[in-house]
Design a protein around this motif. Structure first.
Motif, PDB file in Angstrom:
ATOM      1  N   GLU A  42       3.177  12.126  -2.432  1.00  0.00           N
ATOM      2  CA  GLU A  42       4.476  12.700  -2.755  1.00  0.00           C
ATOM      3  C   GLU A  42       5.497  11.630  -3.140  1.00  0.00           C
ATOM      4  O   GLU A  42       6.443  11.921  -3.865  1.00  0.00           O
ATOM      5  N   SER A  43       5.293  10.398  -2.672  1.00  0.00           N
ATOM      6  CA  SER A  43       6.245   9.312  -2.922  1.00  0.00           C
ATOM      7  C   SER A  43       5.902   8.475  -4.145  1.00  0.00           C
ATOM      8  O   SER A  43       6.792   7.853  -4.737  1.00  0.00           O
ATOM      9  N   LEU A  44       4.638   8.420  -4.505  1.00  0.00           N
ATOM     10  CA  LEU A  44       4.213   7.630  -5.661  1.00  0.00           C
ATOM     11  C   LEU A  44       4.668   8.273  -6.963  1.00  0.00           C
ATOM     12  O   LEU A  44       4.773   9.500  -7.052  1.00  0.00           O
ATOM     13  N   PRO A  45       4.896   7.473  -8.002  1.00  0.00           N
ATOM     14  CA  PRO A  45       5.146   8.054  -9.320  1.00  0.00           C
ATOM     15  C   PRO A  45       3.963   8.952  -9.725  1.00  0.00           C
ATOM     16  O   PRO A  45       2.819   8.730  -9.312  1.00  0.00           O
ATOM     17  N   ALA A  46       4.241   9.946 -10.524  1.00  0.00           N
ATOM     18  CA  ALA A  46       3.238  10.964 -10.886  1.00  0.00           C
ATOM     19  C   ALA A  46       2.015  10.399 -11.596  1.00  0.00           C
ATOM     20  O   ALA A  46       0.921  10.968 -11.497  1.00  0.00           O
ATOM     21  N   ASP A  47       2.184   9.272 -12.302  1.00  0.00           N
ATOM     22  CA  ASP A  47       1.053   8.725 -13.058  1.00  0.00           C
ATOM     23  C   ASP A  47       0.125   7.840 -12.218  1.00  0.00           C
ATOM     24  O   ASP A  47      -0.833   7.276 -12.735  1.00  0.00           O
ATOM     25  N   ALA A 106      -8.067 -11.481  -3.159  1.00  0.00           N
ATOM     26  CA  ALA A 106      -8.843 -12.214  -4.163  1.00  0.00           C
ATOM     27  C   ALA A 106      -8.797 -11.507  -5.520  1.00  0.00           C
ATOM     28  O   ALA A 106      -8.879 -12.156  -6.560  1.00  0.00           O
ATOM     29  N   MET A 107      -8.647 -10.181  -5.491  1.00  0.00           N
ATOM     30  CA  MET A 107      -8.616  -9.389  -6.724  1.00  0.00           C
ATOM     31  C   MET A 107      -7.223  -9.316  -7.346  1.00  0.00           C
ATOM     32  O   MET A 107      -7.024  -8.592  -8.309  1.00  0.00           O
ATOM     33  N   ASN A 108      -6.258 -10.049  -6.767  1.00  0.00           N
ATOM     34  CA  ASN A 108      -4.897 -10.046  -7.286  1.00  0.00           C
ATOM     35  C   ASN A 108      -4.318  -8.636  -7.296  1.00  0.00           C
ATOM     36  O   ASN A 108      -3.822  -8.145  -8.301  1.00  0.00           O
ATOM     37  N   THR A 109      -4.421  -8.002  -6.156  1.00  0.00           N
ATOM     38  CA  THR A 109      -3.993  -6.625  -5.963  1.00  0.00           C
ATOM     39  C   THR A 109      -2.888  -6.592  -4.912  1.00  0.00           C
ATOM     40  O   THR A 109      -2.953  -7.317  -3.930  1.00  0.00           O
ATOM     41  N   HIS A 110      -1.889  -5.746  -5.096  1.00  0.00           N
ATOM     42  CA  HIS A 110      -0.871  -5.578  -4.053  1.00  0.00           C
ATOM     43  C   HIS A 110      -1.552  -5.060  -2.790  1.00  0.00           C
ATOM     44  O   HIS A 110      -2.381  -4.147  -2.854  1.00  0.00           O
ATOM     45  N   VAL A 111      -1.192  -5.632  -1.645  1.00  0.00           N
ATOM     46  CA  VAL A 111      -1.777  -5.235  -0.372  1.00  0.00           C
ATOM     47  C   VAL A 111      -0.664  -4.719   0.533  1.00  0.00           C
ATOM     48  O   VAL A 111       0.332  -5.408   0.752  1.00  0.00           O
ATOM     49  N   PHE A 112      -0.861  -3.509   1.045  1.00  0.00           N
ATOM     50  CA  PHE A 112       0.066  -2.896   1.986  1.00  0.00           C
ATOM     51  C   PHE A 112      -0.675  -2.705   3.302  1.00  0.00           C
ATOM     52  O   PHE A 112      -1.710  -2.035   3.339  1.00  0.00           O
ATOM     53  N   VAL A 113      -0.137  -3.289   4.371  1.00  0.00           N
ATOM     54  CA  VAL A 113      -0.787  -3.235   5.687  1.00  0.00           C
ATOM     55  C   VAL A 113       0.051  -2.364   6.614  1.00  0.00           C
ATOM     56  O   VAL A 113       1.217  -2.667   6.881  1.00  0.00           O
ATOM     57  N   GLN A 114      -0.550  -1.282   7.078  1.00  0.00           N
ATOM     58  CA  GLN A 114       0.123  -0.402   8.018  1.00  0.00           C
ATOM     59  C   GLN A 114       0.177  -1.063   9.390  1.00  0.00           C
ATOM     60  O   GLN A 114      -0.859  -1.439   9.938  1.00  0.00           O
ATOM     61  N   GLN A 115       1.357  -1.225   9.908  1.00  0.00           N
ATOM     62  CA  GLN A 115       1.510  -1.845  11.225  1.00  0.00           C
ATOM     63  C   GLN A 115       1.050  -0.868  12.311  1.00  0.00           C
ATOM     64  O   GLN A 115       1.479   0.282  12.345  1.00  0.00           O
ATOM     65  N   THR A 116       0.150  -1.351  13.150  1.00  0.00           N
ATOM     66  CA  THR A 116      -0.349  -0.574  14.285  1.00  0.00           C
ATOM     67  C   THR A 116      -0.394  -1.500  15.497  1.00  0.00           C
ATOM     68  O   THR A 116      -0.061  -2.679  15.403  1.00  0.00           O
ATOM     69  N   SER A 136       9.025   5.610   6.727  1.00  0.00           N
ATOM     70  CA  SER A 136      10.182   5.383   5.873  1.00  0.00           C
ATOM     71  C   SER A 136       9.956   4.163   4.961  1.00  0.00           C
ATOM     72  O   SER A 136      10.235   4.200   3.759  1.00  0.00           O
ATOM     73  N   GLY A 137       9.435   3.088   5.553  1.00  0.00           N
ATOM     74  CA  GLY A 137       9.134   1.895   4.774  1.00  0.00           C
ATOM     75  C   GLY A 137       8.058   2.143   3.732  1.00  0.00           C
ATOM     76  O   GLY A 137       8.129   1.634   2.605  1.00  0.00           O
ATOM     77  N   LEU A 138       7.066   2.944   4.100  1.00  0.00           N
ATOM     78  CA  LEU A 138       5.988   3.257   3.164  1.00  0.00           C
ATOM     79  C   LEU A 138       6.507   4.094   2.001  1.00  0.00           C
ATOM     80  O   LEU A 138       6.182   3.824   0.841  1.00  0.00           O
ATOM     81  N   VAL A 139       7.329   5.090   2.295  1.00  0.00           N
ATOM     82  CA  VAL A 139       7.908   5.930   1.245  1.00  0.00           C
ATOM     83  C   VAL A 139       8.704   5.062   0.267  1.00  0.00           C
ATOM     84  O   VAL A 139       8.590   5.209  -0.948  1.00  0.00           O
ATOM     85  N   THR A 140       9.487   4.137   0.797  1.00  0.00           N
ATOM     86  CA  THR A 140      10.287   3.243  -0.048  1.00  0.00           C
ATOM     87  C   THR A 140       9.400   2.389  -0.947  1.00  0.00           C
ATOM     88  O   THR A 140       9.645   2.269  -2.154  1.00  0.00           O
ATOM     89  N   LEU A 141       8.349   1.797  -0.373  1.00  0.00           N
ATOM     90  CA  LEU A 141       7.445   0.959  -1.175  1.00  0.00           C
ATOM     91  C   LEU A 141       6.731   1.768  -2.249  1.00  0.00           C
ATOM     92  O   LEU A 141       6.594   1.324  -3.390  1.00  0.00           O
ATOM     93  N   MET A 142       6.244   2.949  -1.905  1.00  0.00           N
ATOM     94  CA  MET A 142       5.530   3.778  -2.881  1.00  0.00           C
ATOM     95  C   MET A 142       6.462   4.187  -4.019  1.00  0.00           C
ATOM     96  O   MET A 142       6.064   4.175  -5.183  1.00  0.00           O
ATOM     97  N   ALA A 143       7.706   4.525  -3.699  1.00  0.00           N
ATOM     98  CA  ALA A 143       8.647   4.955  -4.730  1.00  0.00           C
ATOM     99  C   ALA A 143       8.988   3.827  -5.704  1.00  0.00           C
ATOM    100  O   ALA A 143       9.282   4.080  -6.871  1.00  0.00           O
ATOM    101  N   ARG A 144       8.906   2.585  -5.244  1.00  0.00           N
ATOM    102  CA  ARG A 144       9.263   1.468  -6.132  1.00  0.00           C
ATOM    103  C   ARG A 144       8.049   0.650  -6.574  1.00  0.00           C
ATOM    104  O   ARG A 144       8.188  -0.457  -7.071  1.00  0.00           O
ATOM    105  N   ILE A 145       6.861   1.219  -6.456  1.00  0.00           N
ATOM    106  CA  ILE A 145       5.640   0.468  -6.759  1.00  0.00           C
ATOM    107  C   ILE A 145       5.604  -0.019  -8.213  1.00  0.00           C
ATOM    108  O   ILE A 145       5.160  -1.134  -8.484  1.00  0.00           O
ATOM    109  N   ASP A 146       6.100   0.777  -9.150  1.00  0.00           N
ATOM    110  CA  ASP A 146       6.084   0.341 -10.554  1.00  0.00           C
ATOM    111  C   ASP A 146       6.982  -0.862 -10.781  1.00  0.00           C
ATOM    112  O   ASP A 146       6.688  -1.715 -11.613  1.00  0.00           O
ATOM    113  N   SER A 147       8.074  -0.959 -10.049  1.00  0.00           N
ATOM    114  CA  SER A 147       9.005  -2.070 -10.248  1.00  0.00           C
ATOM    115  C   SER A 147       8.526  -3.348  -9.568  1.00  0.00           C
ATOM    116  O   SER A 147       9.103  -4.412  -9.784  1.00  0.00           O
TER     117      SER A 147
END
Length: 182
Positions: A42-47, A106-116, A136-147
């Motif tokens: 729901e937070s990621l851009p549609a594409d 190693a694959m030059n990929t954005h990495v998001f680590v859920q804190q547990t 809340s932090g995850l929603v913010t990151l997903m919404a701005r992933i393209d930028s």
């Protein structure tokens, strides 16, 4: 890891990869995983597409354990056997306690680590990417992933610190030197 090194070489450059985020299953709480994927979708851009990667122990039961994901729009189940090939098709990876998070560097990929409660034990102070403390932090990151663009310099330094290049050649030199000293 020669196989990882080979996959890194074969992977498309970041800009040529599809807008895909790999969600790494944590195995222990399927309901929470489904809810997190739903919230991310729901937070990621549609594409963008979320590729849900089950743990190898879940492969045979993924349809029953994660039934809502099998019909969720914008979500696919990753059934590929080679995680490195799958990583090479992603721009981002999300998980909590998996070696795949390190391999994604190693694959030059954005990495998001859920804190547990396991984060400190698993990573210490060296979290391999963006630490996500709450929804809340995850929603913010997903919404701005393209930028976010291309992974940054600190990401590259983390990858170099963890993964040496030319591992096969380095190992061959090691063996040659070891044999000479005998």
């Amino acid at each position: 890891k020669p196989h990882l090194e080979d996959a890194v070489i074969k992977a498309p450059v970041f800009e040529d990869r599809p807008k895909q985020l790999m969600f790494i299953s944590g195995v222990h709480n399927p309901e929470q995983a489904v809810e997190t994927v739903r919230m991310m979708r729901e937070s990621l851009p549609a594409d963008w597409v979320i590729s849900f990667r089950p743990h190898p122990s879940e492969r045979d039961s993924v349809e029953s354990r994660y039934a809502p994901l099998t019909t969720m729009a914008g979500v696919v189940i990753d059934r590929s056997l080679d995680v490195y090939e799958a990583l090479g098709q992603c721009r981002a990876v999300f998980g909590s306690a998996s070696t795949v998070l390190f391999e994604a560097l190693a694959m030059n990929t954005h990495v998001f680590v859920q804190q547990t409660e396991k984060t400190a034990m698993m990573f210490g102070s060296q979290v391999p990417g963006h630490l996500v403390a709450d929804h809340s932090g995850l929603v913010t990151l997903m919404a701005r992933i393209d930028s976010m663009g291309h992974p940054d310099e600190s990401h590259r330094k983390n990858a170099e610190r963890i993964w040496a290049s030319e591992t096969s050649q380095r190992f061959s030199c090691f063996v040659t030197d070891a044999l000479k000293s005998d």
